[in-house]
Design a protein around this motif. Structure first.
Motif, PDB file in Angstrom:
ATOM      1  N   LYS A 153       2.080   1.292  -3.548  1.00 33.18           N
ATOM      2  CA  LYS A 153       1.480   0.099  -2.944  1.00 33.18           C
ATOM      3  C   LYS A 153       1.678   0.085  -1.431  1.00 33.18           C
ATOM      4  O   LYS A 153       0.725  -0.163  -0.678  1.00 33.18           O
ATOM      5  N   ILE A 154       2.908   0.369  -0.982  1.00 33.42           N
ATOM      6  CA  ILE A 154       3.198   0.335   0.447  1.00 33.42           C
ATOM      7  C   ILE A 154       2.389   1.402   1.192  1.00 33.42           C
ATOM      8  O   ILE A 154       1.837   1.147   2.270  1.00 33.42           O
ATOM      9  N   LEU A 155       2.309   2.598   0.614  1.00 33.45           N
ATOM     10  CA  LEU A 155       1.558   3.670   1.273  1.00 33.45           C
ATOM     11  C   LEU A 155       0.069   3.355   1.322  1.00 33.45           C
ATOM     12  O   LEU A 155      -0.623   3.745   2.274  1.00 33.45           O
ATOM     13  N   TRP A 206      -1.070   0.287   1.669  1.00 33.84           N
ATOM     14  CA  TRP A 206      -1.142  -0.716   2.745  1.00 33.84           C
ATOM     15  C   TRP A 206      -1.231  -0.063   4.121  1.00 33.84           C
ATOM     16  O   TRP A 206      -1.940  -0.553   4.987  1.00 33.84           O
ATOM     17  N   VAL A 207      -0.457   1.010   4.312  1.00 38.25           N
ATOM     18  CA  VAL A 207      -0.444   1.661   5.634  1.00 38.25           C
ATOM     19  C   VAL A 207      -1.394   2.847   5.698  1.00 38.25           C
ATOM     20  O   VAL A 207      -1.380   3.611   6.663  1.00 38.25           O
ATOM     21  N   ASP A 208      -2.227   3.007   4.665  1.00 34.56           N
ATOM     22  CA  ASP A 208      -3.239   4.066   4.603  1.00 34.56           C
ATOM     23  C   ASP A 208      -2.629   5.457   4.753  1.00 34.56           C
ATOM     24  O   ASP A 208      -3.126   6.298   5.493  1.00 34.56           O
ATOM     25  N   MET A 209      -1.540   5.690   4.006  1.00 27.64           N
ATOM     26  CA  MET A 209      -0.870   6.985   4.064  1.00 27.64           C
ATOM     27  C   MET A 209      -0.625   7.574   2.687  1.00 27.64           C
ATOM     28  O   MET A 209       0.123   8.533   2.547  1.00 27.64           O
ATOM     29  N   ASN A 210      -1.253   7.008   1.666  1.00 26.78           N
ATOM     30  CA  ASN A 210      -1.013   7.497   0.304  1.00 26.78           C
ATOM     31  C   ASN A 210      -1.458   8.945   0.136  1.00 26.78           C
ATOM     32  O   ASN A 210      -0.838   9.717  -0.609  1.00 26.78           O
ATOM     33  N   HIS A 211      -2.506   9.324   0.858  1.00 26.69           N
ATOM     34  CA  HIS A 211      -3.025  10.686   0.755  1.00 26.69           C
ATOM     35  C   HIS A 211      -2.107  11.705   1.428  1.00 26.69           C
ATOM     36  O   HIS A 211      -2.307  12.911   1.294  1.00 26.69           O
ATOM     37  N   ARG A 257       8.508   2.571   5.841  1.00 33.11           N
ATOM     38  CA  ARG A 257       9.938   2.704   5.543  1.00 33.11           C
ATOM     39  C   ARG A 257      10.688   1.431   5.917  1.00 33.11           C
ATOM     40  O   ARG A 257      11.614   1.013   5.218  1.00 33.11           O
ATOM     41  N   ALA A 258      10.277   0.793   6.989  1.00 31.46           N
ATOM     42  CA  ALA A 258      10.969  -0.408   7.464  1.00 31.46           C
ATOM     43  C   ALA A 258      10.762  -1.606   6.559  1.00 31.46           C
ATOM     44  O   ALA A 258      11.609  -2.516   6.523  1.00 31.46           O
ATOM     45  N   ILE A 259       9.638  -1.635   5.803  1.00 28.57           N
ATOM     46  CA  ILE A 259       9.349  -2.828   4.995  1.00 28.57           C
ATOM     47  C   ILE A 259       9.362  -2.561   3.485  1.00 28.57           C
ATOM     48  O   ILE A 259       9.155  -3.475   2.703  1.00 28.57           O
TER      49      ILE A 259
END
Length: 224
Positions: A128-130, A132-137, A158-160
């Motif tokens: 979910k977090i990745l 949100w920050v568009d880094m899942n890929h 990482r901070a949140i």
């Protein structure tokens, strides 16, 4: 709601036989879900107040109240636990661990913060977090293969990841170009509002100020 209060905080550094007071009685309250930006010239004391508020160094005098509890009366171990579980940090440099993948960076933060989740719940939270920050890929990528903007997005994730109450951001866009800076601040604002995180940010960049709810100007160790 007030979540964090700085009362009459002073800080004096000793250089040989000379004492230099860099903070001269700072009073500041932080509200839940609000982004507060600290601005001012180099040497004004803004980074010093951020590091004292975050428990990274001690004040010479005054009180730091988090949820009404006086951090200045706490032991170093108590402060460490608060930093790990309740605070998140984003700095000018991403400070990613070079030998860990993006996913492993977040797993490490969950371990450090002692977040109690099942393995399945951890994986779902990271997913979910990745997103949100568009880094899942890029979850299996190492820092050496990431761009500056990607590294900073991972640093924010990482901070949140452990749902901190307060995010401390010290020049979070200083190493980025204008477009990536705006992307990062848009992300910080979105996450602050979505998760109701209280954000205290130090910045030199006037273009980042529209993303803040409140702007505090410092000069010579005082709030103007």
């Amino acid at each position: 709601m007030t979540i964090f209060t700085i009362n009459e905080v002073t800080k004096t550094f000793t250089n040989g036989e000379v004492d230099e007071q860099v903070l001269k009685g700072i009073n500041l309250s932080l509200q839940e879900g609000e982004i507060t930006a600290l601005i001012g010239a180099s040497g004004s004391g803004k980074s010093t107040i951020l590091t004292i508020a975050a428990g990274l160094q001690s004040a010479t005098d005054g009180q730091i109240l988090f949820h009404g509890k006086n951090m200045t009366d706490m032991s170093q171990e108590q402060i460490r636990k608060i930093r790990a579980s309740e605070f998140g940090f984003v700095f000018q440099s991403s400070h990613l661990v070079p030998f860990l993948t993006v996913e492993e960076q977040l797993l490490l933060m969950l371990d450090v913060s002692e977040t109690k989740l099942s393995k399945r719940a951890r994986n779902e939270e990271i997913e979910k977090i990745l997103q949100w920050v568009d880094m899942n890929h890029r979850k299996n990528a190492y820092p050496s293969s990431l761009s500056g903007g990607e590294k900073q997005r991972v640093a924010i994730a990482r901070a949140i990841i452990h749902k901190p109450k307060i995010l401390f951001a010290d020049e979070p866009t200083a190493s980025l170009d204008s477009k990536r800076s705006k992307d990062v601040m848009t992300l910080i604002r979105k996450l602050t509002k979505t998760l109701q995180i209280t954000t205290l940010m130090v910045t030199h960049d006037d273009e980042m100020l529209p993303y803040a709810d409140r702007i505090i100007t410092m000069k010579d160790g005082l709030i103007l």
